[in-house]
Design a protein around this motif. Structure first.
Motif, short mmCIF file in Angstrom:
data_model
loop_
_atom_site.label_atom_id
_atom_site.label_comp_id
_atom_site.label_asym_id
_atom_site.label_seq_id
_atom_site.Cartn_x
_atom_site.Cartn_y
_atom_site.Cartn_z
N GLY A 10 0.79 -1.22 0.00
CA GLY A 10 0.00 0.00 0.00
C GLY A 10 0.82 1.27 0.00
N ILE A 11 2.12 1.16 -0.16
CA ILE A 11 2.98 2.34 -0.17
C ILE A 11 2.95 2.96 -1.56
CG2 ILE A 11 5.34 3.17 0.10
CD1 ILE A 11 5.75 0.84 2.07
N ILE A 12 2.69 4.27 -1.60
CA ILE A 12 2.66 5.00 -2.86
C ILE A 12 3.92 5.85 -2.93
CG2 ILE A 12 1.43 6.69 -4.26
CD1 ILE A 12 -1.12 5.85 -2.78
N GLY A 13 4.62 5.77 -4.05
CA GLY A 13 5.84 6.56 -4.20
C GLY A 13 6.23 6.70 -5.65
N LYS A 14 7.29 7.44 -5.87
CA LYS A 14 7.80 7.70 -7.21
C LYS A 14 9.10 6.92 -7.39
CE LYS A 14 6.82 11.40 -9.22
NZ LYS A 14 6.61 12.64 -9.94
N VAL A 15 9.21 6.23 -8.51
CA VAL A 15 10.40 5.42 -8.78
C VAL A 15 11.59 6.34 -8.99
CG1 VAL A 15 11.45 3.77 -10.37
CG2 VAL A 15 9.04 3.57 -9.79
N ALA A 16 12.65 6.10 -8.19
CA ALA A 16 13.86 6.89 -8.31
C ALA A 16 14.91 6.17 -9.14
CB ALA A 16 14.43 7.20 -6.92
N ASP A 44 10.96 6.70 -3.94
CA ASP A 44 10.89 7.84 -3.03
C ASP A 44 9.47 7.91 -2.48
OD1 ASP A 44 13.50 8.71 -3.38
OD2 ASP A 44 12.98 9.92 -5.14
N ILE A 45 9.35 7.77 -1.14
CA ILE A 45 8.01 7.82 -0.55
C ILE A 45 7.76 9.14 0.16
CG2 ILE A 45 7.76 5.34 -0.36
CD1 ILE A 45 8.54 5.56 2.58
N ALA A 46 8.82 9.89 0.45
CA ALA A 46 8.73 11.22 1.05
C ALA A 46 10.03 11.93 0.70
CB ALA A 46 8.54 11.13 2.55
N GLU A 47 10.07 13.20 0.99
CA GLU A 47 11.28 13.94 0.68
C GLU A 47 12.42 13.44 1.56
OE1 GLU A 47 12.71 18.48 -0.01
OE2 GLU A 47 10.63 17.86 -0.20
N VAL A 86 11.19 -4.99 -3.86
CA VAL A 86 11.31 -5.99 -4.91
C VAL A 86 10.31 -5.62 -6.01
CG1 VAL A 86 11.07 -8.44 -5.45
CG2 VAL A 86 11.99 -7.73 -3.24
N ALA A 87 10.76 -5.67 -7.24
CA ALA A 87 9.93 -5.18 -8.35
C ALA A 87 8.62 -5.95 -8.47
CB ALA A 87 10.71 -5.29 -9.65
N SER A 88 8.61 -7.21 -8.12
CA SER A 88 7.37 -7.99 -8.28
C SER A 88 6.30 -7.60 -7.26
CB SER A 88 7.66 -9.48 -8.16
OG SER A 88 8.19 -9.78 -6.89
N THR A 89 6.67 -6.83 -6.22
CA THR A 89 5.67 -6.39 -5.24
C THR A 89 4.95 -5.12 -5.69
OG1 THR A 89 7.27 -5.11 -3.96
CG2 THR A 89 6.92 -7.41 -3.32
N ILE A 90 5.31 -4.56 -6.81
CA ILE A 90 4.60 -3.41 -7.35
C ILE A 90 3.27 -3.92 -7.90
CG2 ILE A 90 4.58 -1.62 -9.12
CD1 ILE A 90 7.61 -1.48 -8.82
N SER A 91 2.18 -3.39 -7.37
CA SER A 91 0.87 -3.88 -7.78
C SER A 91 0.20 -2.99 -8.81
CB SER A 91 -0.04 -4.04 -6.56
OG SER A 91 -0.23 -2.80 -5.93
#
Length: 111
Positions: free
Chosen positions: A66-72, A83-86, A93-98
């Motif tokens: 459930g973590i939302i972030g931007k791929v760095a 990146d989930i916060a500044e 792990v890439a496979s956990t991206i839903s």
């Protein structure tokens, strides 16, 4: 008296189904199970693999937790830095991206 017993045996033999008629319901169940469960699941797995392969820097993603972030950074060994916060970067792990919510453009580097 003997003739009724003979008729009863003849009726019992005629009521037995053949080999194909016995396996036809099982074959039909397997066929339906394939089209309702196995095939759609394999299509979803294929779409998820393609989505993971196309993740790039700048994409907004949601992890399975459930973590939302931007791929760095996308690493070669199936890891992604998000990146989930500044000032806060996590490795997942890439496979956990839903889900990929928004496709971003990679930042331009000055060289």
């Amino acid at each position: 008296m003997f003739s009724t017993a003979a008729y009863a045996q003849d009726a019992a033999v005629a009521a037995q189904p053949g080999l194909l008629e016995g396996f036809l319901p099982i074959i039909l169940i397997v066929f339906i199970f394939y089209f309702l469960v196995i095939r759609p699941q394999s299509k979803r797995m294929k779409q998820h693999r393609e989505m993971i392969a196309n993740v790039r820097r700048g994409d907004t993603v949601v992890t399975a937790g459930g973590i939302i972030g931007k791929v760095a950074k996308v690493k070669e060994d199936n890891e992604v830095e998000v990146d989930i916060a500044e000032g806060t970067r996590i490795r997942v792990v890439a496979s956990t991206i839903s889900e990929v919510r928004a496709k971003g453009e990679p930042a331009k580097t000055d060289s």
